[in-house]
Scaffold this active site. Structure first.
Site, PDB file in Angstrom:
ATOM      1  N   CYS A  76     -22.186 -39.983 -66.319  1.00 27.86           N
ATOM      2  CA  CYS A  76     -21.913 -39.215 -67.533  1.00 27.86           C
ATOM      3  C   CYS A  76     -22.634 -37.867 -67.489  1.00 27.86           C
ATOM      4  O   CYS A  76     -23.839 -37.802 -67.249  1.00 27.86           O
ATOM      5  CB  CYS A  76     -22.362 -40.000 -68.764  1.00 27.86           C
ATOM      6  SG  CYS A  76     -21.943 -39.178 -70.307  1.00 27.86           S
ATOM      7  N   HIS A  90     -16.600 -40.546 -59.476  1.00 29.26           N
ATOM      8  CA  HIS A  90     -15.880 -39.582 -60.297  1.00 29.26           C
ATOM      9  C   HIS A  90     -15.904 -38.285 -59.520  1.00 29.26           C
ATOM     10  O   HIS A  90     -16.976 -37.720 -59.292  1.00 29.26           O
ATOM     11  CB  HIS A  90     -16.557 -39.445 -61.651  1.00 29.26           C
ATOM     12  CG  HIS A  90     -15.756 -38.689 -62.663  1.00 29.26           C
ATOM     13  ND1 HIS A  90     -15.401 -37.381 -62.486  1.00 29.26           N
ATOM     14  CD2 HIS A  90     -15.256 -39.066 -63.846  1.00 29.26           C
ATOM     15  CE1 HIS A  90     -14.712 -36.974 -63.546  1.00 29.26           C
ATOM     16  NE2 HIS A  90     -14.610 -37.991 -64.373  1.00 29.26           N
ATOM     17  N   LYS A 150     -21.040 -46.432 -61.495  1.00 28.01           N
ATOM     18  CA  LYS A 150     -20.182 -45.238 -61.517  1.00 28.01           C
ATOM     19  C   LYS A 150     -21.077 -44.028 -61.286  1.00 28.01           C
ATOM     20  O   LYS A 150     -22.103 -43.866 -61.947  1.00 28.01           O
ATOM     21  CB  LYS A 150     -19.493 -45.109 -62.876  1.00 28.01           C
ATOM     22  CG  LYS A 150     -18.700 -43.818 -63.034  1.00 28.01           C
ATOM     23  CD  LYS A 150     -18.191 -43.680 -64.463  1.00 28.01           C
ATOM     24  CE  LYS A 150     -17.618 -42.308 -64.698  1.00 28.01           C
ATOM     25  NZ  LYS A 150     -17.275 -42.098 -66.106  1.00 28.01           N
ATOM     26  N   PRO A 152     -13.996 -46.107 -68.016  1.00 28.42           N
ATOM     27  CA  PRO A 152     -14.586 -46.150 -69.355  1.00 28.42           C
ATOM     28  C   PRO A 152     -14.564 -44.759 -69.978  1.00 28.42           C
ATOM     29  O   PRO A 152     -14.898 -43.780 -69.311  1.00 28.42           O
ATOM     30  CB  PRO A 152     -16.014 -46.631 -69.107  1.00 28.42           C
ATOM     31  CG  PRO A 152     -16.265 -46.431 -67.661  1.00 28.42           C
ATOM     32  CD  PRO A 152     -14.950 -46.398 -66.965  1.00 28.42           C
TER      33      PRO A 152
END
Length: 192
Positions: A121, A190, A160, A35
């Site tokens: 994020c 990530h 995530k 995303p």
């Protein structure tokens, strides 16, 4: 006269809610398009599907904005017919907002194959509100969110994460073994 009402109330304290049965996700040998906020819109995802992406995920949806009925959030999870393996990524800082967003998505019959929690994020705007990477530093909160979301949807719930909130303090290794126990159908790491 003559009729008696039972005085004993039913005991609901032992009622156990069980997570809904989920479809198994298979990411093995699949090319997953991560995303991408402000970039991963529908036209971009369609181009990536044509270039070989197997799995697509919409841009991050803010649970609080979704629950306020913000049209910009609803526009993010439109799915193109070519997106045959599609996820909706949701960001939030607590189980109430995240489970209610999950319930809204479920009730609206929004087409998706899985829901993904954004705990990766690095943007300060999110981290300062306890979302994104900042969520990783609160394992009990992640557990509560995963469990609550799994109660509210038939879809598998994924998450995530990053290696940590800051590069000098990696913590993903402490979460990875626990996430599946808390209900994560899959974990995306990530690598920074």
């Amino acid at each position: 006269p003559g009729s008696t009402m039972p005085t004993e109330q039913p005991d609901f304290s032992e009622t156990v809610l069980k997570p809904r049965e989920k479809r198994k996700l298979e990411f093995r040998d699949k090319l997953v398009l991560a995303p991408l906020t402000t970039v991963g819109n529908l036209p971009f995802r369609v181009i990536c599907k044509k270039q070989g992406a197997d799995v697509t995920v919409c841009e991050m949806i803010m649970s609080d904005n979704l629950l306020r009925g913000k049209q910009s959030e609803f526009a993010l999870f439109h799915r193109h017919p070519c997106e045959d393996f599609f996820g909706i990524q949701v960001a939030g800082s607590n189980k109430d907002l995240m489970s209610k967003a999950c319930e809204l998505i479920q009730a609206a019959n929004i087409s998706a194959d899985f829901l993904d929690i954004n705990s990766g994020c690095p943007i300060d705007l999110l981290n300062n509100k306890g979302m994104g990477c900042a969520l990783m530093e609160r394992p009990a909160r992640i557990e509560a969110i995963l469990r609550a979301m799994n109660m509210m949807t038939d879809l598998p719930v994924t998450i995530k994460i990053r290696t940590g909130l800051v590069d000098a303090k990696p913590i993903a290794h402490t979460l990875l073994p626990r996430l599946p126990q808390w209900g994560a159908a899959a974990v995306t790491l990530h690598g920074r």
